[in-house]
Scaffold this motif. Structure first.
Motif: not given
Length: 160
Positions: A69-77, A121-138
């Motif tokens: 599971e995770g949370m997806l932050f969505v911004y309009p621009r 950074g700049d020019g972003l519209t989304h942030v996906l938060e997942i459990n810490g360490g999972l991105a490296r493990q995967m």
């Protein structure tokens, strides 16, 4: 010994997520984010934070989160983004994503309760938060692509 068992469990969960995702069809739905890259494909069940209120609360005050599971932050621009861990009790990986769905930056294992700004950074519209360490493990890295209906499907790197 406990640290080794926890590490092995996380590794097995990550492997299971990858195997499941590779065998499932990558259909788009509001509550699912697909991630693909050199590591393969993964699926996360997500809560959407797309209002000022839901983005402000995020994953605060939660004592745990299942690995899939995770949370997806969505911004309009597109905009400059910076996050923090105020009132967030679990370590998180933050994947900062551009309007095409490409991961531009990953902040690994953000420290719980730390209010130090984490720039994405700049020019972003989304942030996906997942459990810490999972991105490296995967093996999820910068350049990975996300699939979700909130991306403009005409310009998405991985459209629905």
């Amino acid at each position: 010994m406990i640290d080794v068992l926890v590490s092995m469990r996380r590794g097995l969960v990550a492997l299971a997520l990858c195997v499941f995702a590779q065998t499932a069809s990558a259909t788009c739905s509001e509550g699912t984010v697909w991630v693909r890259g050199d590591f393969g494909t993964a699926r996360f069940n997500v809560e959407i934070a797309d209002t000022q209120r839901t983005r402000a609360i995020g994953l605060m005050h939660r004592e745990s989160m299942p690995a899939s599971e995770g949370m997806l932050f969505v911004y309009p621009r597109p905009q400059r983004m910076s996050f923090w861990m105020r009132n967030t009790l679990i370590p998180l990986d933050m994947l900062f994503v551009d309007p095409t769905g490409r991961v531009k930056k990953i902040h690994h294992e953000a420290i719980p309760l730390d209010e130090t700004p984490i720039p994405g950074g700049d020019g972003l519209t989304h942030v996906l938060e997942i459990n810490g360490g999972l991105a490296r493990q995967m093996g999820i890295g910068e350049g990975a692509e996300l699939r979700h209906p909130s991306f403009d499907q005409d310009s998405a790197a991985w459209p629905c």
